[in-house]
Motif scaffolding. Structure first.
Motif, short mmCIF file in Angstrom:
data_model
loop_
_atom_site.label_atom_id
_atom_site.label_comp_id
_atom_site.label_asym_id
_atom_site.label_seq_id
_atom_site.Cartn_x
_atom_site.Cartn_y
_atom_site.Cartn_z
N PRO A 161 0.80 -1.23 0.00
CA PRO A 161 0.00 0.00 0.00
C PRO A 161 0.83 1.28 0.00
N HIS A 162 1.92 1.32 0.76
CA HIS A 162 2.75 2.54 0.80
C HIS A 162 3.25 2.92 -0.58
N ASP A 165 0.59 4.43 -2.63
CA ASP A 165 0.23 5.78 -2.18
C ASP A 165 1.20 6.85 -2.62
N GLY A 170 -0.14 3.80 -8.16
CA GLY A 170 -1.48 3.86 -7.58
C GLY A 170 -2.55 4.37 -8.52
#
Length: 194
Positions: A161-162, A165, A170
């Motif tokens: 996820p990082h 982001d 993304g």
């Protein structure tokens, strides 16, 4: 030399492609804290040279060769781009050795969520696939990533996820073009063995 650890998402202000000038102008913030004329900045993994800068961004000249061999030719005003300054000799080496000289491009074939990770399947040419090893490194749009799986015409990476982001991954969709750079050490080993 770069590490593939994206420092900032920049925004394309303008891409000019004239007979006398071909330039990309990018707005950004944090990389401007230490920027000079002639500095190398990786823009979606492509090493470009700063030719002008001010308090809101920088400009870089781009050759026809670069536009045609990378995804930079698809950028328009408003496009987000990954930015990384050249590695400082006293900095941490968080990714892998990235030259900013891409080997080619790939096309996103599938995107699949797997719990908190997202799998990207990238289709590319055989000469790029031949330089990829499972659990080895690859730079996609300048992002240092680990190859999770290799197929006959594609390879896969799993993204946390990082990374989604703080990078352009993304916002990528199936069918989007991405810049690819194989591991430079692997390229030298392959060249030596052949």
């Amino acid at each position: 030399m770069f590490t593939g650890i994206v420092e900032e998402l920049g925004k394309v202000q303008r891409v000019s492609r004239g007979s006398r000038e071909q330039r990309i102008i990018i707005s950004c913030k944090s990389i401007l804290e230490d920027i000079h004329l002639g500095d190398s900045i990786a823009v979606n993994g492509v090493c470009l040279t700063v030719v002008e800068y001010n308090t809101v961004g920088f400009s870089a000249d781009v050759m026809n060769e670069t536009f045609s061999r990378s995804s930079l030719g698809t950028l328009t005003s408003g496009s987000k781009v990954n930015l990384e300054r050249a590695m400082a000799s006293n900095g941490r080496f968080g990714g892998h050795i990235v030259s900013g000289h891409i080997d080619g491009t790939g096309i996103i074939k599938s995107i699949r969520r797997d719990s908190n990770a997202v799998w990207f399947e990238i289709g590319t040419d055989d000469f790029i696939l031949d330089g990829i090893v499972e659990k080895g490194s690859i730079a996609i749009d300048g992002i240092s990533l680990t190859v999770a799986e290799i197929g006959k015409k594609t390879f896969k990476v799993s993204i946390i996820p990082h990374t989604l982001d703080v990078t352009v991954l993304g916002s990528k969709k199936i069918g989007d073009k991405v810049n690819l750079e194989n591991d430079v050490i692997g390229k030298y080993v392959k060249k030596y063995l052949t």
